[in-house]
Design an enzyme around this catalytic site. Structure first.
Site: not given
Ligand code: ASP
Length: 320
Positions: A11, A220
């Site tokens: 960005t 996870r």
């Protein structure tokens, strides 16, 4: 002070296009030039822009090594490095640079922005300026400069998708670099690394598929280290152990880490040789699995590599 800037995209150097924000060559370069001309930055900065500039969503392990190689190739021509990068996968790149560059003697400061430099109210100028200053004064290792804070590169995570203060990193007493007698480059070979999140009623077939098709897995798990102990999950993890597929577990909780052995509901992982990732970030666990598989052949050595604290990726409570 000679700074090498490796501009990768993100960005910070984007402009608005019909398709949305996209990287544009020259945006970051112009901003740096203005800082030097105005006397804000007293350093010589050479900029190496990666071809093509990318939204970091497109980054792959090949890009991590391209960046690392760029830094190695610069050798003694620079005293410090600034990497400008998209925020979405910045934490993965920071983790990868930590593990890719044994014997690193310079600061590498990774930064980016939540709004492009070309937009009013952008945080890009501040982050860029802070990163260049941190490069000039920082200690060796990989650090992330963002929203006024210098964060540990092996412990950092993107924690907010829109606020300027978008990154967090837990503390560590170890510097974010690999100690080695001489400087080098750890390269990666292509590896299939899977990530599986346990859920209530988790589809064990997907875990089984991952075990059969991946070279290594990040699991996870819940809270302080639990997972559903069903016959199907047990069978999948058992198959991974029998096939010498390394698995590292990290908690789904962003804070506090995990400790296999706290609960009986973690037994299924312990009994199947799953490595306890303690409070390692999921980003670091994923990156570390790539290095583990690329650098080591034997299953036992791979499991040891995953468990060891190499670059301060484990917090104070877990480092010994
Ligand atoms: N999508 C962008 C990127 O990661 C987001 C950013 O830079 O903030 O490249």
């Amino acid at each position: 002070m000679r700074i090498l800037m490796v501009h990768t995209g993100g960005t910070i150097g984007m402009i608005r296009t019909q398709d949305g924000l996209a990287p544009r060559k020259g945006v970051v370069e112009d901003a740096v030039r203005n800082m030097i001309v105005s006397g804000e930055i007293a350093a010589s900065v050479s900029i190496e822009a990666l071809e093509p500039l990318i939204d970091s969503a497109k980054a792959t392990p090949v890009d991590w090594i391209r960046m690392a190689r760029c830094i190695v190739d610069a050798g003694d021509t620079c005293d410090a490095i600034v990497v400008t990068h998209g925020t979405d996968t910045l934490a993965y790149t920071a983790a990868a640079l930590c593990l890719a560059l044994p014997g690193l003697k310079k600061p590498i400061i990774v930064t980016g922005a939540m709004l492009p430099l070309t937009e009013e109210g952008s945080d890009g100028l501040r982050n860029l300026r802070d990163a260049l200053k941190a490069a000039a004064t920082g200690s060796p290792g990989v650090w992330v400069q963002f929203a006024g804070r210098l964060l540990h590169g092996a412990r950092v995570r993107k924690s907010h998708s829109s606020a300027f203060d978008a990154f967090e990193a837990g503390p560590s007493t170890a510097a974010p670099f690999l100690t080695a007698e001489s400087a080098g480059l750890n390269v990666l070979s292509p590896q299939k690394v899977g990530v599986f999140s346990v859920t209530p009623g988790a589809c064990a077939e997907i875990l089984g598929f991952a075990v059969d098709h991946c070279d290594g897995l990040v699991l996870r798990c819940y809270g302080s280290g639990t997972a559903p102990d069903t016959p199907q999950i047990r069978a999948a993890l058992g198959r991974a152990r029998d096939r010498n597929i390394p698995i590292i577990a990290v908690s789904q909780c962003p804070e506090g880490g995990m400790k296999l052995g706290t609960y009986a509901a973690g037994r299924v992982m312990r009994e199947n040789n799953v490595v306890d990732g303690r409070d390692m970030t999921p980003e670091m666990a994923y990156v570390k699995m790539h290095f583990c598989l690329s650098l080591h052949e034997s299953y036992a050595v791979r499991c040891d590599y995953l468990a060891k604290n190499h670059v301060g990726e484990l917090g104070l409570e877990f480092e010994h």
